[in-house]
Motif scaffolding. Structure first.
Motif, PDB file in Angstrom:
ATOM      1  N   ILE A  76       0.840  -1.205   0.000  1.00 36.78           N
ATOM      2  CA  ILE A  76       0.000   0.000   0.000  1.00 36.78           C
ATOM      3  C   ILE A  76       0.870   1.248   0.000  1.00 36.78           C
ATOM      4  N   ILE A  77       1.923   1.244   0.816  1.00 35.90           N
ATOM      5  CA  ILE A  77       2.825   2.399   0.858  1.00 35.90           C
ATOM      6  C   ILE A  77       3.503   2.582  -0.492  1.00 35.90           C
ATOM      7  N   GLU A  78       3.962   1.496  -1.080  1.00 32.63           N
ATOM      8  CA  GLU A  78       4.633   1.585  -2.381  1.00 32.63           C
ATOM      9  C   GLU A  78       3.665   2.075  -3.451  1.00 32.63           C
ATOM     10  N   GLN A  79       2.433   1.579  -3.411  1.00 31.95           N
ATOM     11  CA  GLN A  79       1.427   2.016  -4.375  1.00 31.95           C
ATOM     12  C   GLN A  79       1.122   3.500  -4.185  1.00 31.95           C
ATOM     13  N   SER A  80       1.060   3.938  -2.930  1.00 29.91           N
ATOM     14  CA  SER A  80       0.820   5.354  -2.652  1.00 29.91           C
ATOM     15  C   SER A  80       1.959   6.214  -3.186  1.00 29.91           C
ATOM     16  N   ARG A  81       3.185   5.741  -3.008  1.00 37.13           N
ATOM     17  CA  ARG A  81       4.334   6.484  -3.542  1.00 37.13           C
ATOM     18  C   ARG A  81       4.247   6.596  -5.057  1.00 37.13           C
ATOM     19  N   GLN A  82       3.923   5.486  -5.698  1.00 35.05           N
ATOM     20  CA  GLN A  82       3.828   5.509  -7.157  1.00 35.05           C
ATOM     21  C   GLN A  82       2.698   6.424  -7.610  1.00 35.05           C
ATOM     22  N   THR A  83       1.569   6.349  -6.924  1.00 41.44           N
ATOM     23  CA  THR A  83       0.425   7.192  -7.282  1.00 41.44           C
ATOM     24  C   THR A  83       0.768   8.660  -7.089  1.00 41.44           C
ATOM     25  N   SER A  84       1.411   8.978  -5.969  1.00 42.48           N
ATOM     26  CA  SER A  84       1.765  10.381  -5.724  1.00 42.48           C
ATOM     27  C   SER A  84       2.790  10.858  -6.745  1.00 42.48           C
ATOM     28  N   SER A  85       3.704   9.978  -7.129  1.00 40.97           N
ATOM     29  CA  SER A  85       4.695  10.343  -8.143  1.00 40.97           C
ATOM     30  C   SER A  85       4.002  10.601  -9.485  1.00 40.97           C
ATOM     31  N   LYS A  86       3.054   9.732  -9.827  1.00 40.28           N
ATOM     32  CA  LYS A  86       2.307   9.929 -11.080  1.00 40.28           C
ATOM     33  C   LYS A  86       1.498  11.218 -11.031  1.00 40.28           C
ATOM     34  N   GLN A  87       0.868  11.471  -9.889  1.00 43.18           N
ATOM     35  CA  GLN A  87       0.078  12.698  -9.759  1.00 43.18           C
ATOM     36  C   GLN A  87       0.981  13.927  -9.848  1.00 43.18           C
ATOM     37  N   ALA A  88       2.155  13.853  -9.236  1.00 44.25           N
ATOM     38  CA  ALA A  88       3.086  14.978  -9.310  1.00 44.25           C
ATOM     39  C   ALA A  88       3.516  15.206 -10.753  1.00 44.25           C
ATOM     40  N   ASP A  89       3.795  14.113 -11.465  1.00 42.42           N
ATOM     41  CA  ASP A  89       4.169  14.244 -12.877  1.00 42.42           C
ATOM     42  C   ASP A  89       3.024  14.838 -13.694  1.00 42.42           C
ATOM     43  N   GLN A  90       1.800  14.388 -13.417  1.00 40.96           N
ATOM     44  CA  GLN A  90       0.640  14.925 -14.137  1.00 40.96           C
ATOM     45  C   GLN A  90       0.449  16.404 -13.846  1.00 40.96           C
ATOM     46  N   ILE A  91       0.611  16.776 -12.579  1.00 39.19           N
ATOM     47  CA  ILE A  91       0.452  18.185 -12.208  1.00 39.19           C
ATOM     48  C   ILE A  91       1.532  19.024 -12.896  1.00 39.19           C
ATOM     49  N   MET A  92       2.764  18.513 -12.910  1.00 38.33           N
ATOM     50  CA  MET A  92       3.852  19.243 -13.580  1.00 38.33           C
ATOM     51  C   MET A  92       3.557  19.381 -15.078  1.00 38.33           C
ATOM     52  N   GLU A  93       3.067  18.308 -15.683  1.00 39.69           N
ATOM     53  CA  GLU A  93       2.758  18.349 -17.116  1.00 39.69           C
ATOM     54  C   GLU A  93       1.632  19.342 -17.389  1.00 39.69           C
ATOM     55  N   GLN A  94       0.602  19.323 -16.533  1.00 44.10           N
ATOM     56  CA  GLN A  94      -0.501  20.272 -16.693  1.00 44.10           C
ATOM     57  C   GLN A  94      -0.003  21.700 -16.514  1.00 44.10           C
ATOM     58  N   ALA A  95       0.898  21.901 -15.562  1.00 45.65           N
ATOM     59  CA  ALA A  95       1.442  23.244 -15.338  1.00 45.65           C
ATOM     60  C   ALA A  95       2.248  23.702 -16.552  1.00 45.65           C
ATOM     61  N   LYS A  96       3.022  22.791 -17.136  1.00 45.01           N
ATOM     62  CA  LYS A  96       3.799  23.138 -18.340  1.00 45.01           C
ATOM     63  C   LYS A  96       2.863  23.494 -19.498  1.00 45.01           C
ATOM     64  N   VAL A  97       1.807  22.680 -19.667  1.00 41.01           N
ATOM     65  CA  VAL A  97       0.852  22.942 -20.750  1.00 41.01           C
ATOM     66  C   VAL A  97       0.175  24.289 -20.514  1.00 41.01           C
ATOM     67  N   GLU A  98      -0.226  24.545 -19.272  1.00 33.99           N
ATOM     68  CA  GLU A  98      -0.886  25.813 -18.943  1.00 33.99           C
ATOM     69  C   GLU A  98       0.065  26.991 -19.160  1.00 33.99           C
ATOM     70  N   ALA A  99       1.333  26.822 -18.761  1.00 34.79           N
ATOM     71  CA  ALA A  99       2.317  27.893 -18.961  1.00 34.79           C
ATOM     72  C   ALA A  99       2.526  28.152 -20.452  1.00 34.79           C
TER      73      ALA A  99
END
Length: 162
Positions: A76-99
């Protein structure tokens, strides 16, 4: 000490009668009680051994359950880390697209404002050119030097030349 055969026979008969009476009335129930006691102790020992085996099996089961719980928690902890990493990447990508979108909008706005300014400048230059031409025609200046002075004067009025 001498052995008297008649008393020996009487003692022997008394002993046999006593033995028969004891075996019928005392030894049977006594042996029966002892056998029951032996069976009770044996069954209690068997129950204790069975309980011990059950306790060992239960401890092993609990160890396995604890290990499974630890593994699940780690997963569960490992899955949470992966999910948070994916979400961080998605947020960064969305921020780049928005910028990039904001930058493109800004570039478009700048180009639009530039085009408007150029249009206004052209229209003002056209109006100024017409004024200069009309003034030149009014004065009908014959010399080149006088024409140049007149053009400089009108450009100073509109803010063109120093």
């Amino acid at each position: 000490m001498t052995i008297i055969p008649s008393s020996f026979i009487v003692a022997l008969i008394a002993f046999v009668i006593l033995y028969l009476l004891l075996s019928k009335y005392a030894f049977g129930p006594l042996f029966s009680i002892m056998e029951k006691r032996r069976e009770l102790v044996t069954s209690q020992m068997n129950e204790a051994a069975q309980t011990r085996e059950q306790a060992i099996a239960y401890v092993e089961e609990q160890k396995k359950a604890l290990e499974n719980a630890r593994k699940e928690a780690y997963d569960i902890i490992e899955q949470s880390r992966q999910t948070s990493s994916k979400q961080a990447d998605q947020i960064m990508e969305q921020a780049k697209v928005e910028a990039a979108r904001i930058k493109e909008d800004a570039v478009r706005d700048i180009a639009s404002e530039k085009n408007k300014a150029v249009q206004e400048l052209r229209s003002e230059l056209g109006a100024v050119s017409v004024k200069i031409a009309s003034k030149l025609l009014e004065k009908e200046v014959s010399s080149d030097k006088a024409q140049e002075e007149l053009v400089d004067q009108y450009l100073k009025e509109v803010g063109g030349r120093p």
